[in-house]
Design a protein around this motif. Structure first.
Motif, mmCIF file in Angstrom:
data_model
loop_
_atom_site.group_PDB
_atom_site.id
_atom_site.type_symbol
_atom_site.label_atom_id
_atom_site.label_comp_id
_atom_site.label_asym_id
_atom_site.label_seq_id
_atom_site.Cartn_x
_atom_site.Cartn_y
_atom_site.Cartn_z
ATOM 1 N N LEU A 63 0.828 -1.204 0.000
ATOM 2 C CA LEU A 63 0.000 0.000 0.000
ATOM 3 C C LEU A 63 0.866 1.259 0.000
ATOM 4 O O LEU A 63 0.584 2.218 -0.727
ATOM 5 C CB LEU A 63 -0.938 0.005 1.213
ATOM 6 N N GLN A 64 1.930 1.255 0.796
ATOM 7 C CA GLN A 64 2.801 2.431 0.858
ATOM 8 C C GLN A 64 3.562 2.628 -0.445
ATOM 9 O O GLN A 64 3.689 3.759 -0.928
ATOM 10 C CB GLN A 64 3.770 2.321 2.034
ATOM 11 N N THR A 66 2.527 1.814 -3.321
ATOM 12 C CA THR A 66 1.525 2.325 -4.260
ATOM 13 C C THR A 66 1.285 3.810 -4.029
ATOM 14 O O THR A 66 1.214 4.591 -4.989
ATOM 15 C CB THR A 66 0.214 1.528 -4.123
ATOM 16 N N ASN A 67 1.174 4.217 -2.766
ATOM 17 C CA ASN A 67 1.045 5.645 -2.467
ATOM 18 C C ASN A 67 2.207 6.434 -3.052
ATOM 19 O O ASN A 67 2.027 7.508 -3.642
ATOM 20 C CB ASN A 67 1.015 5.886 -0.953
ATOM 21 N N PHE A 123 1.895 -7.204 -2.989
ATOM 22 C CA PHE A 123 0.469 -7.528 -2.938
ATOM 23 C C PHE A 123 0.252 -9.038 -3.004
ATOM 24 O O PHE A 123 -0.621 -9.579 -2.318
ATOM 25 C CB PHE A 123 -0.310 -6.851 -4.080
ATOM 26 N N GLY A 145 -6.885 -3.879 -0.552
ATOM 27 C CA GLY A 145 -5.759 -4.278 -1.400
ATOM 28 C C GLY A 145 -6.108 -4.229 -2.878
ATOM 29 O O GLY A 145 -5.302 -3.787 -3.703
ATOM 30 N N TYR A 148 -6.275 -0.547 -4.079
ATOM 31 C CA TYR A 148 -4.923 -0.003 -4.239
ATOM 32 C C TYR A 148 -4.203 -0.621 -5.436
ATOM 33 O O TYR A 148 -3.459 0.061 -6.136
ATOM 34 C CB TYR A 148 -4.109 -0.187 -2.952
#
Length: 188
Positions: A63-64, A66-67, A123, A145, A148
């Protein structure tokens, strides 16, 4: 987690992926460590607690990452931050100035393909642990998930221009993913 947030106060560049991974672990992987015991591990989990926690950390990191990929342009121009590993930028023939100039060329596209592939690897590791979570929470965790993961698809759909465009998942698409996530978690 707090130390990760502190890193934003004094660190605006990451020399390599090891440094970035430490940051991602601190700001997001630790969230997985903290929330997994609250959400619960299934009584009939096929994985050890350690494996489930590793998957939770991997989801936080995914997730991070992806951010970071979504926000490259904004982070650079508005905050003077580049979270991407500088040694990897260089290995693709890129420099910080390319980011600030908004240069999206074949070098950048190949670099983004590499970064997206790595995020997707995290992921995949995370997905392996979803089925070991309490059945009541699987849907919400995997739904997040999936949404994202679609941000990565949006970066690709924008021809890897995350310097001048923000990749996002439209609200209708988020809602459309929820039943897919539910069905997937029912068979995990």
């Amino acid at each position: 987690m707090i130390e990760g947030m502190r890193m934003d106060l004094y660190k605006a560049r990451y020399e390599n992926f090891e440094e970035l991974l430490e940051y991602c672990y601190r700001v997001a992987g630790t969230v997985g460590l903290m929330t997994t015991p609250i959400m619960g591990i299934a009584q009939d989990a096929q994985q050890s607690d350690s494996e489930v926690l590793n998957a939770a950390v991997s989801l936080g990191i995914a997730l991070q990452l992806t951010n970071i990929l979504r926000d490259v342009g904004e982070d650079a121009t508005q905050r003077n931050r580049i979270y991407l590993p500088l040694d990897e930028l260089e290995s693709f023939g890129l420099r910080e100035t390319d980011i600030f100039a908004g240069t999206v060329d074949d070098r950048w596209r190949e670099f983004m393909k590499f970064q997206i592939k790595r995020a997707r690897k995290y992921f995949e590791i995370a997905k392996q642990g979803i089925g070991s979570l309490d059945p009541k929470v699987r849907w919400a965790v995997w739904g997040a998930g999936m949404v994202y993961g679609e941000i990565l698809d949006a970066i690709e759909a924008n021809d890897y221009d995350n310097l001048t465009q923000r990749a996002y998942v439209p609200r209708w698409r988020k809602f459309a993913l929820l039943p897919v996530a539910l069905v997937q978690t029912l068979i995990m």
